[in-house]
Design an enzyme around this catalytic site. Structure first.
Site, short mmCIF file in Angstrom:
data_model
loop_
_atom_site.label_atom_id
_atom_site.label_comp_id
_atom_site.label_asym_id
_atom_site.label_seq_id
_atom_site.Cartn_x
_atom_site.Cartn_y
_atom_site.Cartn_z
N HIS A 59 -0.20 -6.71 3.24
CA HIS A 59 1.23 -6.99 3.26
C HIS A 59 1.51 -8.39 2.71
CE1 HIS A 59 0.90 -3.76 6.35
NE2 HIS A 59 2.00 -3.35 5.75
N ASP A 98 2.86 5.95 0.72
CA ASP A 98 2.54 7.25 0.14
C ASP A 98 1.32 7.16 -0.76
OD1 ASP A 98 5.19 8.79 0.96
OD2 ASP A 98 5.72 6.79 0.26
N SER A 130 6.60 -0.69 5.91
CA SER A 130 6.15 -1.96 6.51
C SER A 130 6.34 -3.15 5.58
CB SER A 130 4.68 -1.85 6.92
OG SER A 130 3.86 -1.52 5.81
#
Length: 352
Positions: A306, A171, A58
């Protein structure tokens, strides 16, 4: 390579069929494109690049980059992606990596044009997917190859390509449940598989292998704003960043070392049409600040997780400058005030 009619219309609208804007900040007496298309990657100039693509999660999708409200933080603003987005143009202040490259290579193709998911028209060769883990990179690589092979507007065999690979963020958000599954060793093996797929199936390709971003840094943002804590903890990251901050930092560092160790094996050396170069500007990344103590919230999207569109512009410059730097000169942090570098070597440095 040819171009579809809609692509030519887009180029005309943004003024890219006029003389190159690189003359605004570079020495116009130099040539940034080879007289003849090179056959050796070590003789590749920035103007020789025809195609650009992105693989990742993303952060390459640019989730929430232009969001102004919480309800839009999961929208995919691919055109703003620092590594694979081309919304707007350098001339108009958009400094993503593809937009900078377009200054030197006006025929560049493949960057995302705007919002949309991976199957949308706007996605082009931004093949990243929100929530993707490193285990998804081989699949993304195969999809990219298939899409390029079936695009009638490119010369698959002869066009020079740049693939920006950026994986390992999500991850960190899942590793608290199973550290073995998300270990640096498995990360290294999976990235190796991805690069091997590209090497065997994507001719004339330079891969920028971007070291991962340490998500543990976001913990400081979470302390400032309860909404940031809620968004990061319950919407974006399965692992609690507060309690797993150190683990995330160690994992990001381990992933970075794994990438460097992989490239140092020489597995991708000695090939005239394929190369992999480490870009380390996230290695020692620190949060931009307003004053000595307060992190700059405007660097992040509304979810505080983000990157905002403006941050993607900063990171686009960081990636570009890193690609043009010799190994010893590559920055391991991001200078938010950095200017776009002009090529100082005759060819793009292909070494680690």
């Amino acid at each position: 390579m040819g171009f579809p009619a809609d692509w030519l219309i887009t180029l005309i609208l943004v003024g890219l069929l006029t003389p190159s804007a690189c003359y605004n900040f570079c020495n116009s007496s130099r040539s940034y494109m080879s007289l003849h298309v090179p056959t050796n990657i070590r003789q590749l100039r920035v103007g020789d690049i025809s195609l650009v693509a992105g693989l990742g999660d993303s952060f390459t999708v640019a989730n929430g980059a232009r969001s102004t409200s919480f309800s839009r933080v999961h929208e995919e603003y691919r055109g703003d992606s620092f590594s694979a987005g081309g919304r707007g143009a350098y001339e108009y202040g958009s400094t993503t990596f593809p937009n900078i490259l377009r200054v030197f290579s006006r025929h560049l193709y493949g960057y995302a044009l705007g919002p949309g998911n991976v199957t949308s028209f706007n996605a082009r060769f931004n093949m990243a997917e929100a929530g993707a883990a490193f285990r998804h990179m081989p699949v993304q690589a195969r999809r990219l190859i298939y899409k390029m092979k079936n695009d009638p507007y490119i010369d698959f065999q002869n066009d020079w390509k740049i693939v920006n690979l950026f994986t390992g963020q999500h991850d960190q958000c899942m590793a608290c449940a199973n550290m073995t599954k998300y270990s640096p060793a498995i990360y290294k093996n999976t990235v190796r598989e991805t690069l091997d797929i590209l090497k065997e199936n994507l001719p004339r390709t330079l891969v920028n292998l971007i070291e991962p971003f340490n998500l543990g840094l976001i913990e400081e943002m979470m302390r400032l704003d309860p909404f940031c804590y809620y968004a990061s903890r319950f919407l974006e990251c399965d692992c609690d960043i507060f309690t797993n901050k150190t683990q995330m930092q160690q994992l990001a560092s381990g992933y970075g070392r794994a990438l460097r160790d992989l490239v140092k094996t020489g597995r991708y050396d000695g090939n005239n049409t394929f190369a992999v170069v480490i870009q380390p500007f996230f290695r020692n990344f620190s949060l931009p600040r307003n004053g000595p103590r307060v992190p700059d919230a405007l660097f992040f999207a509304r979810d505080c997780f983000h990157f905002a569109s403006s941050a993607h512009g900063v990171l686009g410059i960081a990636l570009w400058n890193s690609m043009l730097s010799m190994p010893a000169d590559k920055a391991t942090n991001v200078n938010i005030d950095a200017n776009v570098m002009c090529p100082s070597t005759e060819y793009i440095p292909i070494s680690n």
